[in-house]
Design an enzyme around this catalytic site. Structure first.
Site, PDB file in Angstrom:
ATOM      1  N   HIS A 288      -8.791   0.532  -4.034  1.00 13.37           N
ATOM      2  CA  HIS A 288      -9.622   0.845  -2.773  1.00 13.37           C
ATOM      3  C   HIS A 288     -10.231   1.538  -2.413  1.00 13.37           C
ATOM      4  CE1 HIS A 288      -9.480  -0.108   1.919  1.00 13.37           C
ATOM      5  NE2 HIS A 288     -10.548  -0.424   0.623  1.00 13.37           N
TER       6      HIS A 288
ATOM      7  N   HIS B 155      -0.972  -1.831  -4.111  1.00 19.06           N
ATOM      8  CA  HIS B 155      -2.450  -1.085  -3.553  1.00 19.06           C
ATOM      9  C   HIS B 155      -3.086   0.264  -3.380  1.00 19.06           C
ATOM     10  CE1 HIS B 155      -5.631  -2.266  -0.723  1.00 19.06           C
ATOM     11  NE2 HIS B 155      -5.334  -0.801  -0.318  1.00 19.06           N
TER      12      HIS B 155
ATOM     13  N   MET C 290     -10.944  -5.985   5.951  1.00 16.43           N
ATOM     14  CA  MET C 290     -10.443  -4.747   6.505  1.00 16.43           C
ATOM     15  C   MET C 290     -10.235  -5.561   8.430  1.00 16.43           C
ATOM     16  SD  MET C 290     -10.107  -2.122   4.661  1.00 16.43           S
ATOM     17  CE  MET C 290      -9.452  -1.221   6.168  1.00 16.43           C
TER      18      MET C 290
ATOM     19  N   ASP D 282      -5.030   3.565  -1.670  1.00 10.64           N
ATOM     20  CA  ASP D 282      -6.272   3.532  -0.973  1.00 10.64           C
ATOM     21  C   ASP D 282      -6.163   4.699  -1.696  1.00 10.64           C
ATOM     22  OD1 ASP D 282      -5.603   1.938   0.399  1.00 10.64           O
ATOM     23  OD2 ASP D 282      -4.062   2.209   1.705  1.00 10.64           O
TER      24      ASP D 282
ATOM     25  N   MET E  46     -12.615   3.900  -0.297  1.00 13.29           N
ATOM     26  CA  MET E  46     -12.899   4.191   0.131  1.00 13.29           C
ATOM     27  C   MET E  46     -13.370   5.645   0.129  1.00 13.29           C
ATOM     28  SD  MET E  46      -9.893   3.098   2.861  1.00 13.29           S
ATOM     29  CE  MET E  46      -8.950   3.009   1.192  1.00 13.29           C
TER      30      MET E  46
ATOM     31  N   MET F  88      -9.193   7.657  -0.907  1.00 13.69           N
ATOM     32  CA  MET F  88      -9.764   8.238   0.484  1.00 13.69           C
ATOM     33  C   MET F  88     -10.219   9.526   0.617  1.00 13.69           C
ATOM     34  SD  MET F  88      -7.971   7.340   3.971  1.00 13.69           S
ATOM     35  CE  MET F  88      -6.857   5.460   3.713  1.00 13.69           C
TER      36      MET F  88
ATOM     37  N   SER G 296       0.724  -1.231   0.149  1.00 19.86           N
ATOM     38  CA  SER G 296      -0.131  -0.064   0.513  1.00 19.86           C
ATOM     39  C   SER G 296       0.759   1.307   0.229  1.00 19.86           C
ATOM     40  CB  SER G 296      -1.027   0.203   1.092  1.00 19.86           C
ATOM     41  OG  SER G 296      -1.096   1.334   1.181  1.00 19.86           O
TER      42      SER G 296
ATOM     43  N   ASP H 218      -6.484  -6.488   4.493  1.00 20.60           N
ATOM     44  CA  ASP H 218      -5.904  -5.046   4.979  1.00 20.60           C
ATOM     45  C   ASP H 218      -5.938  -4.566   6.129  1.00 20.60           C
ATOM     46  OD1 ASP H 218      -5.035  -2.075   4.020  1.00 20.60           O
ATOM     47  OD2 ASP H 218      -6.413  -1.886   2.606  1.00 20.60           O
TER      48      ASP H 218
HETATM   49  C1  DX5 Z   1      -6.753   1.671   5.821  1.00 18.00           C
HETATM   50  C2  DX5 Z   1      -6.583   1.230   4.094  1.00 18.00           C
HETATM   51  C3  DX5 Z   1      -4.557   1.036   4.084  1.00 18.00           C
HETATM   52  C4  DX5 Z   1      -3.844   1.151   4.551  1.00 18.00           C
HETATM   53  C5  DX5 Z   1      -2.839  -0.081   5.754  1.00 18.00           C
HETATM   54  O1  DX5 Z   1      -7.319   2.214   5.806  1.00 18.00           O
HETATM   55  O2  DX5 Z   1      -6.852   1.008   3.185  1.00 18.00           O
HETATM   56  O3  DX5 Z   1      -4.927   0.021   2.610  1.00 18.00           O
HETATM   57  O4  DX5 Z   1      -2.372   1.753   4.058  1.00 18.00           O
HETATM   58  O5  DX5 Z   1      -1.689   0.066   5.851  1.00 18.00           O
HETATM   59  P1  DX5 Z   1      -0.907  -0.387   7.020  1.00 18.00           P
HETATM   60  O6  DX5 Z   1      -0.920  -1.776   6.508  1.00 18.00           O
HETATM   61  O7  DX5 Z   1       0.050   0.384   7.767  1.00 18.00           O
HETATM   62  O8  DX5 Z   1      -1.756  -1.296   7.997  1.00 18.00           O
HETATM   63 ZN    ZN Z   2      -6.287  -0.485   1.410  1.00 21.56          ZN
END
Ligand code: DX5
Ligand code: ZN
Length: 217
Positions: free
Chosen positions: A64, A31, A135, A33, A66, A35, A6, A173
């Site tokens: 991903h 990955h 998650m 993310d 969110m 948001m 990620s 994740d």
């Molecule tokens: C959190 C994200 C993850 C995050 C994981 O909301 O979806 O993908 O980057 O990070 P670590 O591996 O540090 O928990």
């Molecule tokens: Zn993620």
């Protein structure tokens, strides 16, 4: 086991350089993310960043989302180079329709569940998903602690998959590191997302090697 580093924990000022370091270890996915500050209390990156990275790395993009109302942005992310798009069950009013829409873009269609959301909510869509993302932290931030109750959720999902003869992948994740990756894989995970344990400190390539080496079965 497949790995999806990620970039949330990468150095955004040197993003491509960090990705290139991870690329040397040939991870199966990258990955990303996304948001929006509404579905989760944080704002990260959008399709512009994917577009900028497209063609500069060989690692397939595992996106991903969110975000609220993901349907609005799916086409744009698909065109920006996503190989997989994951939407949250909690963010989709018409989850089946959204998954079909992602598939119509010719890419993998996946669904994520927050820690408190039961697996039962996916009962009728499981035959049409490529991955289910469990998650293992509450979404929004990197570097959080793995929620131990999620082992049971992963095991239950692996059991459901087997008993129904389905073949979606189980992705996990949040909070995964060299200490717990073996247990997570043993519980039934196929695709491991890791942010801070890959990009947090040290060399991303070495960190991926260490994670893979920590899986004993
Ligand atoms: C959190 C994200 C993850 C995050 C994981 O909301 O979806 O993908 O980057 O990070 P670590 O591996 O540090 O928990
Ligand atoms: Zn993620």
């Amino acid at each position: 086991m497949e790995i999806s580093p990620s970039i949330l924990s990468a150095d955004f000022g040197n993003l491509l350089s960090d990705i290139k370091k991870a690329e040397k270890e040939k991870p199966e996915f990258l990955h990303i993310d996304v948001m929006d500050g509404h579905f989760v209390p944080n704002i990260t990156i959008g399709p512009l960043v994917l577009k900028a990275l497209k063609g500069k790395t060989d690692i397939p993009f595992d996106v991903h989302l969110m975000i609220e109302d993901p349907d609005k942005y799916i086409k744009e992310f698909a065109e920006a180079g996503a190989k997989n798009i994951t939407v949250h069950q909690e963010a989709c009013l018409h989850l089946d329709r959204t998954l079909q829409f992602i598939k119509s873009m010719g890419i993998m269609a996946s669904v994520a569940l927050n820690p408190a959301t039961p697996l039962e909510t996916l009962k009728y869509v499981l035959p049409s998903v490529d991955m289910v993302l469990i998650m293992t932290v509450n979404p929004g931030f990197g570097g959080q602690v793995f929620i131990d109750e999620m082992y049971e959720k992963i095991r239950e999902l692996a059991y459901i998959r087997k008993s129904r003869g389905l073949n979606f992948k189980i992705e996990v994740d949040g909070g995964i590191n060299v200490e717990n990756i073996n247990d997570v894989v043993f519980a039934g995970a196929d695709v491991i997302v890791a942010g801070s344990s890959i990009f947090g400190s040290g060399d991303p390539r070495e960190n991926i090697k260490k994670l893979r080496g920590a899986v004993k079965r």
